[in-house]
Design an enzyme around this catalytic site. Structure first.
Site, mmCIF file in Angstrom:
data_model
loop_
_atom_site.group_PDB
_atom_site.id
_atom_site.type_symbol
_atom_site.label_atom_id
_atom_site.label_comp_id
_atom_site.label_asym_id
_atom_site.label_seq_id
_atom_site.Cartn_x
_atom_site.Cartn_y
_atom_site.Cartn_z
ATOM 1 N N ASN A 1 0.875 -1.181 0.000
ATOM 2 C CA ASN A 1 0.000 0.000 0.000
ATOM 3 C C ASN A 1 0.908 1.225 0.000
ATOM 4 O O ASN A 1 1.519 1.542 1.014
ATOM 5 C CB ASN A 1 -0.886 -0.046 1.259
ATOM 6 C CG ASN A 1 -1.670 1.237 1.471
ATOM 7 O OD1 ASN A 1 -1.763 2.074 0.581
ATOM 8 N ND2 ASN A 1 -2.239 1.379 2.665
ATOM 9 N N TRP A 2 0.990 1.872 -1.143
ATOM 10 C CA TRP A 2 1.915 3.019 -1.254
ATOM 11 C C TRP A 2 1.361 4.281 -0.609
ATOM 12 O O TRP A 2 2.064 5.275 -0.502
ATOM 13 C CB TRP A 2 2.236 3.278 -2.741
ATOM 14 C CG TRP A 2 3.264 2.351 -3.299
ATOM 15 C CD1 TRP A 2 3.741 1.194 -2.722
ATOM 16 C CD2 TRP A 2 3.988 2.505 -4.530
ATOM 17 N NE1 TRP A 2 4.698 0.619 -3.522
ATOM 18 C CE2 TRP A 2 4.870 1.405 -4.650
ATOM 19 C CE3 TRP A 2 3.961 3.451 -5.553
ATOM 20 C CZ2 TRP A 2 5.722 1.242 -5.740
ATOM 21 C CZ3 TRP A 2 4.806 3.292 -6.645
ATOM 22 C CH2 TRP A 2 5.685 2.197 -6.732
ATOM 23 N N LYS A 3 0.079 4.254 -0.222
ATOM 24 C CA LYS A 3 -0.544 5.439 0.385
ATOM 25 C C LYS A 3 -0.314 6.666 -0.511
ATOM 26 O O LYS A 3 -0.296 6.520 -1.726
ATOM 27 C CB LYS A 3 -0.021 5.642 1.816
ATOM 28 C CG LYS A 3 -0.146 4.348 2.645
ATOM 29 C CD LYS A 3 0.080 4.539 4.110
ATOM 30 C CE LYS A 3 -0.070 3.179 4.802
ATOM 31 N NZ LYS A 3 -0.014 3.297 6.247
ATOM 32 N N GLU B 1 -6.738 4.819 7.980
ATOM 33 C CA GLU B 1 -6.479 6.235 7.669
ATOM 34 C C GLU B 1 -7.693 6.870 6.995
ATOM 35 O O GLU B 1 -7.960 8.061 7.168
ATOM 36 C CB GLU B 1 -5.212 6.348 6.790
ATOM 37 C CG GLU B 1 -3.956 6.106 7.638
ATOM 38 C CD GLU B 1 -2.764 5.561 6.893
ATOM 39 O OE1 GLU B 1 -2.739 5.608 5.652
ATOM 40 O OE2 GLU B 1 -1.843 5.067 7.573
ATOM 41 N N GLY C 1 2.793 -1.126 4.218
ATOM 42 C CA GLY C 1 2.850 0.283 3.829
ATOM 43 C C GLY C 1 4.270 0.700 3.484
ATOM 44 O O GLY C 1 4.781 0.413 2.411
ATOM 45 N N GLY C 2 4.936 1.349 4.441
ATOM 46 C CA GLY C 2 6.247 1.939 4.207
ATOM 47 C C GLY C 2 7.257 1.006 3.552
ATOM 48 O O GLY C 2 8.004 1.418 2.650
ATOM 49 N N SER D 1 3.384 -1.968 10.305
ATOM 50 C CA SER D 1 4.827 -2.044 10.576
ATOM 51 C C SER D 1 5.443 -3.400 10.242
ATOM 52 O O SER D 1 6.337 -3.865 10.946
ATOM 53 C CB SER D 1 5.123 -1.645 12.032
ATOM 54 O OG SER D 1 4.796 -0.280 12.236
ATOM 55 N N GLU E 1 -5.326 -4.796 10.768
ATOM 56 C CA GLU E 1 -4.302 -3.764 10.943
ATOM 57 C C GLU E 1 -4.572 -2.978 12.227
ATOM 58 O O GLU E 1 -5.380 -2.036 12.218
ATOM 59 C CB GLU E 1 -4.318 -2.804 9.757
ATOM 60 C CG GLU E 1 -4.045 -3.455 8.428
ATOM 61 C CD GLU E 1 -3.482 -2.461 7.423
ATOM 62 O OE1 GLU E 1 -2.373 -2.673 6.954
ATOM 63 O OE2 GLU E 1 -4.166 -1.457 7.149
ATOM 64 N N GLY F 1 2.550 2.381 10.730
ATOM 65 C CA GLY F 1 3.520 3.462 10.557
ATOM 66 C C GLY F 1 4.262 3.841 11.825
ATOM 67 O O GLY F 1 4.922 4.873 11.881
ATOM 68 N N HIS G 1 -9.504 1.304 5.076
ATOM 69 C CA HIS G 1 -8.219 1.492 5.746
ATOM 70 C C HIS G 1 -8.424 2.461 6.918
ATOM 71 O O HIS G 1 -9.193 3.415 6.812
ATOM 72 C CB HIS G 1 -7.181 2.045 4.766
ATOM 73 C CG HIS G 1 -5.799 2.024 5.345
ATOM 74 N ND1 HIS G 1 -5.376 2.962 6.249
ATOM 75 C CD2 HIS G 1 -4.773 1.157 5.183
ATOM 76 C CE1 HIS G 1 -4.118 2.670 6.611
ATOM 77 N NE2 HIS G 1 -3.737 1.578 5.970
#
Ligand code: PGA
Length: 249
Positions: A11-13, A99, A232-233, A211, A167, A173, A97
């Site tokens: 997930n590149w957000k 966010e 993600g990251g 994470s 999640e 993150g 998600h």
């Protein structure tokens, strides 16, 4: 127990420009050469979905959106529909998600409608659930997650058109992850909920997200009922993402 093919999704957000397509291409080349066990997906920002899908066409890496509107079209400035994602070449769409639940006030009801939209368009919905730190500290994790699974998954969900991603909000993150026991407990509860409601509940993939990094992926991916990861990251660079993919081999 049914065999579930692992799924690892990046997930590149809100990250990624045209230049970032080189990473996606490098990932696809590595996957084509090394043939990992897991099915692979990348969810770039909406601006890159079509071009990434064209770039990765015929490769082992599928492309997904990060959100969709519940409706197919209409006067909804700034939104994109599941049909548009499908038309752009997407296979998946993330819905609910945390966010988006936090930044855009998305309720379970809205998330369920988005999941339905994904199915209507022929996309696999990756439905996210997870507790906040306050909810975990209050001992409400299983109640919260079960409630989200119940209310966010549409009735037409099947193992083929729906993936659940657990999640924990406090793990996203932050570099913090739950213990393997905590992950096992929640995934087992989600599995029970799915089996109680859907005939093919045993076959749904349940991903862990929050994470996931090269150095903790092996541990997390080995937990019972963890069928892959939403990353993600660490999905932005092949050098970080690949060891996570290999952890599920
Ligand atoms: P993270 O994000 O891997 O950067 O924690 C996971 C996610 O939000 O899907």
């Amino acid at each position: 127990m049914a065999a579930r093919q692992p799924l690892i999704v990046g997930n590149w957000k809100m990250n990624g420009l045209q230049a970032s397509l080189a990473e996606a291409k490098a990932l696809a080349e590595k996957a084509a050469a090394q043939k990992p066990v897991a099915e692979l997906g990348l969810c770039p920002p909406a601006t890159l979905v079509a071009v990434m899908a064209a770039t990765l066409k015929g490769s082992p890496v599928g492309v997904g959106g990060q959100d969709c509107h519940a409706k197919a079209s209409g006067a909804h400035t700034g939104d994109i529909s599941a049909e548009m994602l499908k038309d752009a070449g997407a296979t998946y769409v993330i819905v609910g998600h945390s966010e988006r639940r936090a930044d855009h006030g998305e309720s379970d009801e809205i998330v369920r409608a988005k999941g339905q939209a994904a199915h209507r368009a022929g996309l696999v919905a990756i439905v996210c659930v997870g507790e906040t730190l306050a909810q975990r500290d209050a001992g409400e994790t299983l109640k919260v997650v079960s409630g989200q699974v119940r209310a966010s998954l549409p009735d037409d969900a099947t193992a083929a058109n729906t993936v659940v991603a657990y999640e924990p909000v406090w793990a996203i993150g932050t570099g913090r992850t739950p213990t393997v026991e905590q992950v096992a407990e929640v995934h087992a509860a989600i599995r029970q909920d799915l089996m109680a409601r859907f005939d093919d509940g045993a076959n749904f993939r349940i991903l862990y997200g929050g994470s996931v990094k090269p150095d903790n992926a092996k541990q997390l991916m080995a937990v019972a009922d963890v069928d892959g990861a939403l990353v993600g990251g660490a999905s932005l660079k092949v050098s970080d993402f690949w060891p996570i993919i290999e952890a599920k081999n």
